[in-house]
Scaffold this motif. Structure first.
Motif, PDB file in Angstrom:
ATOM      1  N   UNK A 188       0.825  -1.202   0.000  1.00 39.25           N
ATOM      2  CA  UNK A 188       0.000   0.000   0.000  1.00 39.25           C
ATOM      3  C   UNK A 188       0.860   1.254   0.000  1.00 39.25           C
ATOM      4  N   UNK A 189       0.507   2.187  -0.899  1.00 38.36           N
ATOM      5  CA  UNK A 189       1.160   3.489  -1.041  1.00 38.36           C
ATOM      6  C   UNK A 189       2.594   3.431  -1.567  1.00 38.36           C
ATOM      7  N   UNK A 190       2.989   2.310  -2.157  1.00 39.58           N
ATOM      8  CA  UNK A 190       4.308   2.180  -2.759  1.00 39.58           C
ATOM      9  C   UNK A 190       4.280   2.744  -4.176  1.00 39.58           C
ATOM     10  N   UNK A 191       5.383   3.311  -4.618  1.00 40.73           N
ATOM     11  CA  UNK A 191       5.523   3.752  -6.004  1.00 40.73           C
ATOM     12  C   UNK A 191       6.470   2.784  -6.701  1.00 40.73           C
ATOM     13  N   UNK A 192       5.987   2.189  -7.798  1.00 37.33           N
ATOM     14  CA  UNK A 192       6.795   1.321  -8.640  1.00 37.33           C
ATOM     15  C   UNK A 192       7.102   2.084  -9.915  1.00 37.33           C
ATOM     16  N   UNK A 193       8.355   2.396 -10.162  1.00 41.24           N
ATOM     17  CA  UNK A 193       8.778   3.171 -11.319  1.00 41.24           C
ATOM     18  C   UNK A 193       9.789   2.341 -12.121  1.00 41.24           C
ATOM     19  N   UNK A 194       9.418   1.958 -13.340  1.00 41.17           N
ATOM     20  CA  UNK A 194      10.266   1.124 -14.201  1.00 41.17           C
ATOM     21  C   UNK A 194      10.615  -0.200 -13.510  1.00 41.17           C
ATOM     22  N   UNK A 195       9.566  -0.940 -13.149  1.00 40.72           N
ATOM     23  CA  UNK A 195       9.735  -2.227 -12.475  1.00 40.72           C
ATOM     24  C   UNK A 195       9.241  -3.340 -13.393  1.00 40.72           C
ATOM     25  N   UNK A 196      10.011  -4.409 -13.475  1.00 49.09           N
ATOM     26  CA  UNK A 196       9.669  -5.567 -14.291  1.00 49.09           C
ATOM     27  C   UNK A 196       9.095  -6.657 -13.392  1.00 49.09           C
ATOM     28  N   UNK A 197       7.802  -6.988 -13.612  1.00 44.38           N
ATOM     29  CA  UNK A 197       7.122  -8.026 -12.851  1.00 44.38           C
ATOM     30  C   UNK A 197       6.960  -9.309 -13.676  1.00 44.38           C
ATOM     31  N   UNK A 198       7.817  -9.548 -14.671  1.00 39.19           N
ATOM     32  CA  UNK A 198       7.677 -10.714 -15.542  1.00 39.19           C
ATOM     33  C   UNK A 198       7.623 -12.005 -14.709  1.00 39.19           C
ATOM     34  N   UNK A 199       6.520 -12.742 -14.857  1.00 38.20           N
ATOM     35  CA  UNK A 199       6.386 -14.028 -14.182  1.00 38.20           C
ATOM     36  C   UNK A 199       6.266 -13.956 -12.674  1.00 38.20           C
ATOM     37  N   UNK A 200       6.049 -12.764 -12.124  1.00 41.96           N
ATOM     38  CA  UNK A 200       5.923 -12.616 -10.673  1.00 41.96           C
ATOM     39  C   UNK A 200       4.541 -13.070 -10.202  1.00 41.96           C
ATOM     40  N   UNK A 201       4.442 -13.420  -8.940  1.00 43.75           N
ATOM     41  CA  UNK A 201       3.180 -13.844  -8.335  1.00 43.75           C
ATOM     42  C   UNK A 201       2.727 -12.772  -7.344  1.00 43.75           C
ATOM     43  N   UNK A 202       1.633 -12.081  -7.700  1.00 44.80           N
ATOM     44  CA  UNK A 202       1.062 -11.042  -6.843  1.00 44.80           C
ATOM     45  C   UNK A 202      -0.261 -11.488  -6.217  1.00 44.80           C
ATOM     46  N   UNK A 203      -0.544 -12.799  -6.206  1.00 43.49           N
ATOM     47  CA  UNK A 203      -1.803 -13.303  -5.674  1.00 43.49           C
ATOM     48  C   UNK A 203      -2.061 -12.767  -4.271  1.00 43.49           C
ATOM     49  N   UNK A 204      -3.219 -12.126  -4.103  1.00 44.75           N
ATOM     50  CA  UNK A 204      -3.622 -11.628  -2.788  1.00 44.75           C
ATOM     51  C   UNK A 204      -2.834 -10.437  -2.278  1.00 44.75           C
ATOM     52  N   UNK A 205      -1.968  -9.861  -3.098  1.00 46.92           N
ATOM     53  CA  UNK A 205      -1.178  -8.696  -2.658  1.00 46.92           C
ATOM     54  C   UNK A 205      -2.079  -7.476  -2.520  1.00 46.92           C
ATOM     55  N   UNK A 206      -1.789  -6.627  -1.536  1.00 50.21           N
ATOM     56  CA  UNK A 206      -2.518  -5.381  -1.330  1.00 50.21           C
ATOM     57  C   UNK A 206      -1.819  -4.287  -2.122  1.00 50.21           C
ATOM     58  N   UNK A 207      -2.526  -3.767  -3.124  1.00 44.50           N
ATOM     59  CA  UNK A 207      -1.973  -2.712  -3.967  1.00 44.50           C
ATOM     60  C   UNK A 207      -2.738  -1.405  -3.807  1.00 44.50           C
ATOM     61  N   UNK A 208      -3.433  -1.242  -2.675  1.00 36.40           N
ATOM     62  CA  UNK A 208      -4.183  -0.004  -2.417  1.00 36.40           C
ATOM     63  C   UNK A 208      -3.247   1.196  -2.394  1.00 36.40           C
ATOM     64  N   UNK A 209      -3.581   2.209  -3.180  1.00 35.56           N
ATOM     65  CA  UNK A 209      -2.804   3.436  -3.206  1.00 35.56           C
ATOM     66  C   UNK A 209      -1.482   3.322  -3.934  1.00 35.56           C
ATOM     67  N   UNK A 210      -1.226   2.191  -4.594  1.00 35.88           N
ATOM     68  CA  UNK A 210       0.034   2.001  -5.321  1.00 35.88           C
ATOM     69  C   UNK A 210       0.017   2.825  -6.600  1.00 35.88           C
ATOM     70  N   UNK A 211       1.169   3.391  -6.941  1.00 40.05           N
ATOM     71  CA  UNK A 211       1.318   4.130  -8.187  1.00 40.05           C
ATOM     72  C   UNK A 211       2.283   3.363  -9.079  1.00 40.05           C
ATOM     73  N   UNK A 212       1.804   3.022 -10.293  1.00 38.34           N
ATOM     74  CA  UNK A 212       2.632   2.309 -11.261  1.00 38.34           C
ATOM     75  C   UNK A 212       3.081   3.284 -12.337  1.00 38.34           C
ATOM     76  N   UNK A 213       4.383   3.359 -12.555  1.00 39.78           N
ATOM     77  CA  UNK A 213       4.956   4.210 -13.602  1.00 39.78           C
ATOM     78  C   UNK A 213       5.859   3.339 -14.474  1.00 39.78           C
ATOM     79  N   UNK A 214       5.497   3.196 -15.721  1.00 37.37           N
ATOM     80  CA  UNK A 214       6.295   2.431 -16.679  1.00 37.37           C
ATOM     81  C   UNK A 214       6.698   1.056 -16.154  1.00 37.37           C
ATOM     82  N   UNK A 215       5.710   0.262 -15.750  1.00 32.31           N
ATOM     83  CA  UNK A 215       5.968  -1.096 -15.272  1.00 32.31           C
ATOM     84  C   UNK A 215       5.509  -2.105 -16.309  1.00 32.31           C
ATOM     85  N   UNK A 216       6.007  -3.313 -16.188  1.00 31.60           N
ATOM     86  CA  UNK A 216       5.672  -4.370 -17.120  1.00 31.60           C
ATOM     87  C   UNK A 216       5.131  -5.577 -16.368  1.00 31.60           C
ATOM     88  N   UNK A 217       3.917  -5.987 -16.749  1.00 32.00           N
ATOM     89  CA  UNK A 217       3.304  -7.200 -16.223  1.00 32.00           C
ATOM     90  C   UNK A 217       3.205  -8.178 -17.386  1.00 32.00           C
TER      91      UNK A 217
END
Length: 115
Positions: free
Chosen positions: A71-100
């Motif tokens: 929550x409230x994390x900023x991800x800037x130019x982050x590569x999530x290739x093949x990552x597992x975000x099951x059940x993760x709390x992304x409330x208030x997260x800001x994504x900038x130039x990320x790849x899923x």
């Protein structure tokens, strides 16, 4: 049930990862002067962790981030290739130039997009 998390610094996380450790289940870290930048953390296990820190130029490919609270994390130019975000709390997260790509999203769906 309230889970007690081990609090570590960003610097300690990076040191332990560089030494070959990959499992950091249930840790907690937040503030760092420079955030978390320019790191390859592929394959890291941060499941169930509490993480509130600016992340830039990070490789999280193949990471287990299930149940983590970002929550409230900023991800800037982050590569999530093949990552597992099951059940993760992304409330208030800001994504900038990320790849899923082939990423398991919090709801269990597979994400294949960039934003």
């Amino acid at each position: 049930m309230n889970v007690k998390r081990q609090s570590i610094t960003v610097e300690e996380l990076l040191r332990r990862y560089a030494a070959g450790e990959r499992t950091f289940v249930g840790i907690e870290f937040s503030y760092s002067d420079k955030g978390l930048r320019g790191c390859n953390l592929s394959g890291i296990n941060l499941s169930g962790s509490q993480i509130e820190v600016y992340m830039a130029d990070i490789n999280l490919s193949g990471a287990d981030l299930s149940g983590a609270n970002f929550s409230n994390t900023i991800f800037d130019r982050v590569d999530f290739y093949g990552a597992n975000l099951t059940g993760a709390n992304l409330d208030g997260v800001e994504f900038r130039r990320v790849s899923f790509q082939n990423t398991i999203m919090p709801d269990g769906s597979i994400g294949d997009e960039s934003c």
